[in-house]
Each structure stands twice: as structure tokens, then as C-alpha cells.
Design a protein around this motif. Structure first.
Motif, PDB file in Angstrom:
ATOM      1  N   LEU A  47     -36.643 -28.931 106.912  1.00  0.00           N
ATOM      2  CA  LEU A  47     -36.389 -28.582 108.305  1.00  0.00           C
ATOM      3  C   LEU A  47     -36.453 -27.077 108.524  1.00  0.00           C
ATOM      4  N   GLN A  48     -35.937 -26.299 107.536  1.00  0.00           N
ATOM      5  CA  GLN A  48     -35.950 -24.838 107.623  1.00  0.00           C
ATOM      6  C   GLN A  48     -36.502 -24.285 106.327  1.00  0.00           C
ATOM      7  N   PRO A  49     -37.085 -23.088 106.353  1.00  0.00           N
ATOM      8  CA  PRO A  49     -37.659 -22.523 105.129  1.00  0.00           C
ATOM      9  C   PRO A  49     -36.635 -22.278 104.032  1.00  0.00           C
ATOM     10  N   THR A  50     -35.349 -22.118 104.400  1.00  0.00           N
ATOM     11  CA  THR A  50     -34.329 -21.853 103.375  1.00  0.00           C
ATOM     12  C   THR A  50     -33.849 -23.122 102.687  1.00  0.00           C
ATOM     13  N   MET A  51     -34.225 -24.278 103.183  1.00  0.00           N
ATOM     14  CA  MET A  51     -33.762 -25.552 102.620  1.00  0.00           C
ATOM     15  C   MET A  51     -34.688 -26.013 101.503  1.00  0.00           C
ATOM     16  N   GLU A  52     -34.126 -26.879 100.659  1.00  0.00           N
ATOM     17  CA  GLU A  52     -34.928 -27.480  99.610  1.00  0.00           C
ATOM     18  C   GLU A  52     -35.908 -28.485 100.228  1.00  0.00           C
ATOM     19  N   PRO A  53     -37.177 -28.487  99.799  1.00  0.00           N
ATOM     20  CA  PRO A  53     -38.124 -29.485 100.335  1.00  0.00           C
ATOM     21  C   PRO A  53     -37.953 -30.830  99.624  1.00  0.00           C
ATOM     22  N   ILE A  54     -38.308 -31.905 100.329  1.00  0.00           N
ATOM     23  CA  ILE A  54     -38.372 -33.220  99.679  1.00  0.00           C
ATOM     24  C   ILE A  54     -39.748 -33.334  99.031  1.00  0.00           C
ATOM     25  N   TRP A  55     -39.767 -33.625  97.723  1.00  0.00           N
ATOM     26  CA  TRP A  55     -41.006 -33.585  96.957  1.00  0.00           C
ATOM     27  C   TRP A  55     -41.830 -34.863  97.168  1.00  0.00           C
ATOM     28  N   PRO A  56     -43.112 -34.837  96.820  1.00  0.00           N
ATOM     29  CA  PRO A  56     -43.980 -36.021  97.047  1.00  0.00           C
ATOM     30  C   PRO A  56     -43.440 -37.282  96.386  1.00  0.00           C
ATOM     31  N   ASN A  57     -42.793 -37.129  95.216  1.00  0.00           N
ATOM     32  CA  ASN A  57     -42.236 -38.330  94.570  1.00  0.00           C
ATOM     33  C   ASN A  57     -41.172 -38.974  95.446  1.00  0.00           C
ATOM     34  N   GLY A  58     -40.355 -38.097  96.078  1.00  0.00           N
ATOM     35  CA  GLY A  58     -39.330 -38.632  96.970  1.00  0.00           C
ATOM     36  C   GLY A  58     -39.931 -39.340  98.167  1.00  0.00           C
ATOM     37  N   GLY A  59     -40.978 -38.719  98.776  1.00  0.00           N
ATOM     38  CA  GLY A  59     -41.631 -39.379  99.903  1.00  0.00           C
ATOM     39  C   GLY A  59     -42.243 -40.708  99.514  1.00  0.00           C
ATOM     40  N   LEU A  60     -42.871 -40.755  98.310  1.00  0.00           N
ATOM     41  CA  LEU A  60     -43.438 -42.018  97.835  1.00  0.00           C
ATOM     42  C   LEU A  60     -42.346 -43.064  97.642  1.00  0.00           C
TER      43      LEU A  60
END
Length: 710
Positions: A47-60
Motif C-alpha cells: 500500500l505504501q513504499p515503506t511497507m513490506e510487499p507481498i511476494w509472488p509466492n504469497g499471491g499464488l
């Protein structure tokens, strides 16, 4: 073609809606995350650049969870399990990476990350790994249609608590459950697990609601687990925040070169009892919440039980009133029915040893309906032959569970005899009805039966005598038939030798007197030879006819096409030089004597060839009519035909419909055909019209289905 479901389940689909909603939301979240990674859209992965991203494995993982729930709700159990197995495989491999410090390169299998954050860039955070493993524990129970709602509800409550605390951690700025040595759970992962956990709890609740009304019994358990999980992760978040402050104190003290005393003062300010207090408060509140829910459920169940008991009591009272009303109505109906049926009631009083009758009962005994009838007077009215039997039936102490039943006669004052039938459950109560017409009918029927038995015996004796005479006649007829066949055979053999002599000596005489006799004498000698030869052929046909009658059948299963082909091959020389159109259709497979059936076709086809001599082309057709029973075989030609007025003589021996000068033959062939067909249990007949041809039909028993050669 409609889809064939892999799961056949007759249970109601009351839990489809939660599974469909949860699966749709998870699938959409997973698709958005994967789209963000493939299109490098940062807002779709964090949501914001300072947050951790959800990785492709998580999206899968969320995409597969959504597919698994949607497929399970639609009934495709095996395909749904395959999706969950893939999720578990990715989670297990990621856990192995964390535990053993190895890189299995599964994190970059889908897409090369364009963002590098966290302690393990590109790797799924430990908390989503653990939650995927925990969610996969519902695999044996099909979360979309749980058969163990408690287990699915407990797992869902833990996942829900983790997701909610993760979201709150981002909202209030607490690191939540994430030690600084590992990657923190992303906000989108927290939202996804909140949806998944809520879906599991809702599906479990729906499954339990199909069994009982109200909240499920295990609601306190999942509430306690969820609140305790939230308390633990809140404590962990606060503790992580405190550790962050301590780390920063050390970093600042090192930069400023503060003394140990100053560092101790700063640490004392940074270390608080807030995490432990929050944990204790969470445990206490969880316990109070579980207790409140439990006692609320107990109270509600007691209220429902009391309400159900009150309704049952009201129903019992209403049923009792209804039964009382129906009993009163039934008593009135019984009285009317007995009066209409002419039935009287009687009862025995043990204390006074008296038998009392109602008005209808006294009328049946020939007594005035309103005058009392003492027991002695009743016995006096009973026929003397039945009196002792009636006294024993009335005064007996044992009548058994089935009660008693007795038929007896009474003599009315005017001398009429009536039959009465008394039936009762016990000797205290009984009903009586006049059965005089029935008894008279039984007596008449008995007399008729005796007379009928006498007539049957007489007719049986007559039939026995007729059968004996018929058997004797059949034996005499069989003897006559054998004698006739023997006579025919003997005469035929005895006539052949003189005929050969006549033919032979006539030929010798013709050879010796060649050119010496005048034309009239030579023609007379030739006619003598022709007559002898014709007589010889008649004798040969008679011998063949006689042998056909004595020969035993040797049956086997064949296709009639074989017999037709062999017969036509035998007749080939007679068809040479003729313009004949042979039309052979499909023929049935039958059980017959092959050699005799060939004789049938030989005679029928010979006649067809002979009587189409004047036709060009001659058309001969062979086939059969299937029908519903035995197949009908036919041989049809376009020959000269015959007049159907004489059809009854067609199969007689030596019967001819044409002059010998026109068509050769002596009239034995069709008689032979009829004898062979009759020996096979069939029949033969013909249809014809003069100048338009003839069709011969015959039947032979069809072969059984088993064993028919192809």
C-alpha cells in the motif's frame, strides 16, 4: 455435455455461499498481487513504499486458496485437494529455507522481484508460511463442506486472529508479530488471512447450523483460541517494539559515547512491563469472554428446553382433549353401526353369574326387546344340540388373548331356527349377529360341492376311458402306418425288377427289329419303354417319400444360406443356357436337419426353375420374413402359377396342376417338402396367381440365441 462432478454428495448445499464469497475474494487478491508483480505496479503489492510487499509466492497462495474453495463448493473435490497440496508444498519448501538457511530458488520461480526489502528479499514471511501450513491442516475435512466443524472453526479462529492483529499492527504502528531478524508479514497478506480465517469460521458455523439451531456449542472454544492467539501476538508485537527501543538506545549510546550508568538509565526507561501486562490482561479478558459466551449458551439452551417442554405439555393436553372427544364420538358411531348392522351386545357379570343382552340382542334370540332375559331363559332358547357347547363357552374362565368365537343355533318361540355368531375379546363383552343366511348358503354350497365332486369323478372316469381308447387307437394307427410303410417299400422294391425287365427287353426288341417294324408298331414299342421308365421314376420318388417318413432327425444349428448355396450348385446344370435372375436375401440361422432342409430347397427351387421355363428373364427370389416369432422362409418365382381354388390339393402325393406333356414330374416333390417341414415342427403353404408366379412359404424353429455361429 454436462460436467461430471468428481464429488458426489447428497448433503444440502447450505454452506456454498460462505465458500463462494471467501474463494472469490482470495482469488481476486491473488490475481491483483500477481498482476502487480508482472506489471511492476507497486501499489498492487504494497500500500505504501515503506511497507513490506507481498511476494509472488504469497499471491499464488491466495489464488490457489480461492480456486480450492470455489472448486470444493462446486463439488470438484479432487481438483480442490490438488490446489491445497500445491500450497502446502510451497509452504514446506519455504520453511525448509528458513530452518536450514538454504536457498531453493523457489522464491523467483514465478517472476524476478523488482522490490528488495526485508531480511530475506523475495522470500515469503515466516508468519504466512505457518498460516498456510495451519490452513492446509483442514485438507482431510474439506473446509467448503466441513464434516468436523469444530476442527475447521478452531483453525479458522487462529488464522483470523493472526490476520486481524497483523492489520491492527499496521494501523497503530506496532510491528506486530515479526522479530527483526525475519521479514515482517505484509499488509495484503494480513488482509488475505483475515478473509480466509473469517471464511473458515463462517463455513464451520454454517455446517453446525445445519445440525442444530442457534450458535454452535464450540463457539466458546474458538472464541477462546482466537482471543488467546490475539493476546499472544499482541504481546509479541509489544515485545518486538520494546526490543526495537532497546536496540536504538544502544545505538545512540554508542554514537554519543555515554557511560554505562547513563546507558542503564536509558534502558530502564525503555524496558516496561507493558508486554507482560497486555498478555495477562488478554488472558483474563479471554477467560471472561469464554465464560460469558458459555453461560449465555447454557442459559439459552435451558430456555429452549423449557419452551420445548411447555409446548410438549400443551400438545399433550390438546391431544388428550381430542382423544376424549374422539372416544365419545366413536362410542356414538359404534352404537349406530351396530344398530345398522343388526348386531347385539352381551356382557357377563361374574359377581351375579348373569348374562345381560341389549335390545337388539334379545330380538336376535326371538325375545321381546324390552323384556329382561335371564341366563336360564337364554340357555333354553339355544338349540339342544348346541346348548352344552354354548354353556361351556360362556362360563369358561379362560378365553386367551384372542378372545372367543362361537356359532350356534337358537329356536324362536314360533319354532324357527336361526344361526347366531357371537364374538368377544373376553367373556365379559361380546357382540352377536344373525348369520342364518350365511349358514344356509354354506349348507347349499356344501351340497353343491358334493354334487360337483361326484360329477368330476364321473367325468374323470370318462376321460380316463377315452384316454385309454385313444391310446389303443394310436397304437393301432402306428401299427397300420408301419404296415403301410412296409407295404409301400416292399411293393416299390418288388415292382422295380419287372419294370427294368420290360424296359430292357423292349430296348432289345427295338434294336433287333430296327427297320423291320412299321411306324405304328415302332411308336407302340417306344411308348412301352417310356411308360416303364416313368413308372420307375414314380417308384424311386415313392421310396424317397417313404424314407423321409422313417428317418430320424439329426439337428444342428446352421444358416440356411449354406443349404441354399449347396442346392444351387447341384442344380447348376439345369440352369445352363437359361436367363435366370437369382435374388438371394438374408436368411436366418435355424436348428434343423441340414440334409433334409436341402431336400426342401431342392424341390422348391427345381419347381421354380421348371415352371419359369417360358419366362425370360426368369426371376427366382429367396429370403425370409423375421416377424415376432419363428422366421418365415420363402421361395418366389415369376412362373406360370396355379389357381388357388385347388391349393388344398397342392401337397397331396401324385397331385399335378399341369399336363405331363407340358412339364415333367409325377407330383411327389411337394408332398416330400410338407413331410420334412412337419417333422421339424413347422408348416408350409403357397400363394399363387395364374400367369404371375408362385411363392412357397415354410417355417423352421429359430436357433437359440446362445451358440449361434457368426
Amino acid at each position: 455435455m454436462p460436467a461430471v462432478h468428481e464429488l458426489s454428495d447428497s448433503r444440502p448445499r447450505w454452506n456454498r455461499a460462505p465458500a463462494l464469497v471467501t474463494g472469490t475474494l482470495c482469488a481476486l487478491l491473488g490475481l491483483c498481487v500477481l498482476a502487480g508483480w508482472y506489471t511492476h505496479t507497486d501499489v498492487l503489492v504494497r500500500l505504501q513504499p515503506t511497507m513490506e510487499p507481498i511476494w509472488p509466492n504469497g499471491g499464488l497462495g491466495f489464488l490457489l486458496w480461492g480456486a480450492a474453495l470455489l472448486l470444493a463448493a462446486a463439488g470438484y473435490r479432487k481438483t480442490s485437494v490438488s490446489c491445497i497440496v500445491i500450497i502446502l508444498a510451497v509452504a514446506v519448501l519455504t520453511a525448509i529455507e528458513y530452518l536450514f538457511g538454504v536457498d531453493l530458488h523457489i522464491d523467483r520461480a514465478l517472476v524476478q522481484p523488482f522490490i528488495t526489502m526485508g531480511w530475506h528479499p523475495g522470500r515469503m514471511a515466516p508468519n504466512p508460511v505457518l498460516l498456510n501450513l495451519l490452513a492446509g491442516a483442514t485438507l482431510p475435512f474439506n473446509p467448503a463442506r466441513p464434516r468436523r466443524p469444530l476442527w475447521v472453526g478452531l483453525i479458522g479462529s487462529v488464522i483470523l486472529a493472526n490476520g486481524v492483529i497483523g492489520v491492527l499492527g499496521y494501523l497503530i504502528g506496532v510491528p506486530a508479530y515479526g522479530w527483526w531478524e525475519v521479514t515482517r508479514m505484509p499488509l495484503y497478506s494480513a488482509l488475505g488471512f483475515t478473509i480466509l480465517g473469517a471464511g473458515f469460521v463462517t463455513m464451520a458455523w454454517s455446517a453446525e447450523a445445519s445440525r442444530e439451531s442457534g450458535a454452535p456449542r464450540w463457539l466458546p472454544a474458538i472464541t477462546g483460541v482466537a482471543s488467546l492467539t490475539a493476546s499472544l501476538y499482541l504481546w509479541q508485537g509489544l515485545q518486538a517494539t520494546e526490543d526495537l527501543h532497546i536496540r536504538r538506545v544502544h545505538e545512540i549510546a554508542a554514537e554519543l559515547g555515554a557511560s554505562e550508568a547513563k546507558v542503564a538509565d536509558l534502558l530502564a526507561e525503555a524496558v516496561t512491563a507493558l508486554p507482560e501486562f497486555a498478555l495477562a490482561l488478554g488472558i483474563v479478558l479471554s477467560t471472561l469472554l469464554v465464560g460469558a459466551i458459555y453461560f449465555a449458551q447454557v442459559s439459552r439452551r435451558r430456555e429452549r428446553a423449557a419452551e420445548a417442554g411447555r409446548r410438549e405439555l400443551e400438545q399433550a393436553i390438546a391431544d388428550r382433549e381430542r382423544v376424549k372427544k374422539e372416544l365419545g364420538l366413536s362410542e356414538d358411531q359404534r352404537s349406530l353401526a351396530m344398530e345398522a348392522a343388526g348386531m347385539g351386545a352381551c356382557s357377563w357379570d361374574d359377581t351375579r353369574a348373569e348374562l345381560t343382552w341389549d335390545a337388539t340382542g334379545r330380538t336376535l334370540l326371538g325375545h321381546p326387546p324390552h323384556d329382561p332375559l335371564p341366563y336360564g331363559a337364554f340357555l333354553d332358547a339355544v338349540h339342544p344340540d348346541d346348548r352344552q357347547r354354548v354353556r361351556e363357552a360362556v362360563e369358561s374362565e379362560t378365553h386367551g388373548a384372542a378372545g372367543f368365537a362361537i356359532d350356534y343355533r337358537v329356536v324362536w318361540p314360533n319354532g324357527e331356527v336361526h344361526w347366531l355368531a357371537t364374538r368377544g375379546r373376553s367373556r365379559q363383552q361380546g357382540v352377536t349377529v344373525d348369520v342364518t343366511p350365511r349358514k344356509l348358503a354354506e349348507q347349499a354350497l356344501r351340497r353343491s360341492r358334493d354334487e360337483l365332486e361326484g360329477m368330476v369323478q364321473e367325468r374323470t372316469k370318462e376321460i380316463h376311458d377315452l384316454n385309454r381308447d385313444l391310446e389303443q387307437h394310436n397304437q393301432e394307427l402306428a401299427i397300420l402306418n408301419r404296415e403301410m410303410e412296409a407295404f409301400t417299400y416292399s411293393v416299390s422294391h418288388d415292382l422295380r425288377a419287372p419294370l427294368r425287365h420290360v424296359d430292357g427287353f423292349s430296348k432289345i426288341l427295338a434294336d433287333l427289329t430296327a427297320g423291320q417294324l412299321n411306324e405304328s408298331a415302332a411308336r407302340a414299342l417306344e411308348r412301352i419303354r417310356y411308360g416303364a421308365q416313368q413308372m420307375g421314376r414314380m417308384i424311386d420318388d415313392l421310396l424317397t417319400f417313404s424314407r423321409m417318413g422313417r428317418r430320424e432327425l439329426t439337428k444342428r444349428i446352421i444358416n440356411l444360406r449354406i443349404a441354399v448355396d449347396e442346392t444351387l450348385e447341384f442344380l447348376r446344370t439345369t440352369m445352363e443356357g437359361r436367363d435366370i435372375d437369382l435374388r438371394i436375401g438374408e436368411l436366418p440361422t435355424v436348428e434343423c436337419d441340414p440334409s433334409l432342409i436341402k431336400h426342401v430347397f431342392l424341390n422348391l427351387l427345381s419347381n421354380a426353375i421348371k415352371f419359369t421355363r417360358e419366362r425370360s428373364p426368369a426371376v427366382i427370389e429367396i429370403g425370409y420374413l423375421p416377424g415376432d416369432g419363428t422366421p418365415v422362409v420363402y421361395v418366389r418365382d415369376n412362373g406360370v402359377g396355379f389357381d388357388m381354388r385347388y391349393a388344398d390339393k397342392l401337397f397331396g402325393i401324385f397331385q399335378r396342376f399341369h399336363r405331363r406333356e407340358e412339364y415333367e414330374g409325377i407330383g411327389v416333390g411337394l408332398a416330400t417338402v410338407q413331410r420334412i417341414v412337419h417333422k421339424h415342427g413347422g408348416r408350409v403353404w403357397a400363394e399363387s396367381e395364374v400367369g404371375k408366379g408362385t411363392t412357397f412359404f415354410f417355417t423352421v424353429s429359430e436357433a437359440p440365441a446362445a451358440g449361434i455361429p457368426q
